[in-house]
Design a protein around this motif. Structure first.
Motif, PDB file in Angstrom:
ATOM      1  N   ILE A  20     -23.071 -13.536  68.879  1.00  0.00           N
ATOM      2  CA  ILE A  20     -24.158 -14.293  68.257  1.00  0.00           C
ATOM      3  C   ILE A  20     -23.621 -15.206  67.162  1.00  0.00           C
ATOM      4  O   ILE A  20     -22.899 -14.768  66.258  1.00  0.00           O
ATOM      5  N   ALA A  22     -25.036 -18.370  64.439  1.00  0.00           N
ATOM      6  CA  ALA A  22     -26.219 -19.033  63.887  1.00  0.00           C
ATOM      7  C   ALA A  22     -25.933 -19.445  62.455  1.00  0.00           C
ATOM      8  O   ALA A  22     -25.022 -18.919  61.806  1.00  0.00           O
ATOM      9  N   ILE A  32     -35.433 -13.450  62.381  1.00  0.00           N
ATOM     10  CA  ILE A  32     -34.775 -12.871  63.552  1.00  0.00           C
ATOM     11  C   ILE A  32     -35.826 -12.052  64.286  1.00  0.00           C
ATOM     12  O   ILE A  32     -36.382 -11.104  63.734  1.00  0.00           O
ATOM     13  N   LYS A  40     -31.860  -6.711  66.422  1.00  0.00           N
ATOM     14  CA  LYS A  40     -32.282  -7.426  65.218  1.00  0.00           C
ATOM     15  C   LYS A  40     -31.744  -6.780  63.934  1.00  0.00           C
ATOM     16  O   LYS A  40     -31.093  -7.442  63.124  1.00  0.00           O
ATOM     17  N   ILE A 209     -34.443 -17.268  65.253  1.00  0.00           N
ATOM     18  CA  ILE A 209     -33.573 -16.969  66.394  1.00  0.00           C
ATOM     19  C   ILE A 209     -34.175 -15.764  67.123  1.00  0.00           C
ATOM     20  O   ILE A 209     -34.609 -14.793  66.508  1.00  0.00           O
ATOM     21  N   LEU A 211     -33.591 -12.823  69.830  1.00  0.00           N
ATOM     22  CA  LEU A 211     -32.562 -12.018  70.481  1.00  0.00           C
ATOM     23  C   LEU A 211     -33.135 -11.343  71.713  1.00  0.00           C
ATOM     24  O   LEU A 211     -34.257 -10.845  71.705  1.00  0.00           O
ATOM     25  N   LYS A 216     -28.233 -14.172  71.559  1.00  0.00           N
ATOM     26  CA  LYS A 216     -29.156 -15.180  71.049  1.00  0.00           C
ATOM     27  C   LYS A 216     -29.688 -15.948  72.242  1.00  0.00           C
ATOM     28  O   LYS A 216     -28.964 -16.658  72.923  1.00  0.00           O
ATOM     29  N   GLU A 219     -33.478 -20.569  69.959  1.00  0.00           N
ATOM     30  CA  GLU A 219     -33.448 -20.908  68.536  1.00  0.00           C
ATOM     31  C   GLU A 219     -34.347 -22.114  68.296  1.00  0.00           C
ATOM     32  O   GLU A 219     -34.360 -23.059  69.089  1.00  0.00           O
TER      33      GLU A 219
END
Length: 250
Positions: A20, A22, A32, A40, A209, A211, A216, A219
């Motif tokens: 992941i 970001a 998240i 998360k 984002i 999950l 991911k 976004e």
């Protein structure tokens, strides 16, 4: 700003996080989201150093947090405020003592200065004059607000919040969301919130984002959600809305 690069986290044979990356923006509510077991909270813990990533790096303002030892991390950790899912207040301490706890640990302020700061934080979360109450005397929403007051006591640059609306009624949840949003804007913090509450997502989700199975998957902002064709995100979002609508009809 916080940047995470190619974060993996494995527990035994279980790959919880899978590469992941970001950037969490300053002055924004960075959310998240994802279903249960999507990774998360594990990702949040990797960012703040409660878990060490199996692979990957975390940067706070371009400083490589992952490569630092415990002592090197202390200056960054003193700039981090955290609100845990259950508020994590000390039952044996008053509201005032809970808020002053990080000040006692990390500052050399006088007793009067720490009390002034505690009073300021309590007023900021609309709990003026609640100093001498104990957690057992507080409602769920008040406990969350005390948790926020303690989280901002050190005037942090970074605020991490895990499921702030867990166990709260919808009206109180909006109060907590508005408070997080106001504080983020007022102090220009980098705020990272783990949540499954779609009302929070649509209300304060500046940057989100999503999950899915440790990756991911999407976004964007709360405005982008309505226009996405991401099947898994749509399933998550509209399932949540369906469940909420069903509850309201009961």
């Amino acid at each position: 700003m916080i940047e995470i690069k190619d974060i993996y986290k494995t527990f035994g044979d279980n790959d919880v996080l899978k590469g992941i990356s970001a950037t969490f923006q300053t002055g924004k509510n960075n959310l998240i989201i994802g279903g249960s077991g999507s990774g998360k909270t594990t990702l949040l813990k990797c960012i703040v150093g409660l878990h060490e990533p199996t692979k990957g790096q975390v940067f706070f303002e371009e400083e490589n947090f992952t490569d630092m030892d415990f002592t090197q991390r202390v200056p960054i950790r003193t700039q981090i405020g955290m609100l845990f899912q259950n508020s994590a207040l000390f039952d044996s301490m008053t509201v005032e003592q809970n808020i002053m706890f990080p000040l006692n640990l990390f500052t050399k302020q006088s007793a009067a200065e720490k009390l002034d700061r505690a009073n300021f934080c309590l007023e900021r979360v609309n709990l003026k004059d609640k100093n001498k109450l104990f957690p057992s005397e507080l409602s769920g929403g008040m406990k969350k607000r005390v948790g926020i007051a303690r989280a901002i006591a050190m005037q942090p640059k970074y605020l991490f919040v895990d499921e702030p609306n867990s166990g709260l009624d919808p009206k109180t949840s909006i109060v907590i969301d508005d408070l997080i949003n106001d504080i983020t804007n007022e102090y220009q913090m980098t705020t990272v919130v783990v949540t499954h509450d779609m009302n929070s997502v649509m209300g304060i989700g500046d940057h989100i984002i999503f999950l899915h199975q440790g990756q991911k998957w999407w976004e964007g902002s709360n405005k982008d959600i309505a226009h996405t064709y991401n099947k898994e995100l749509n399933d998550f979002v509209f399932a949540s809305k369906f469940m909420q609508a069903a509850k309201e009809k009961l």
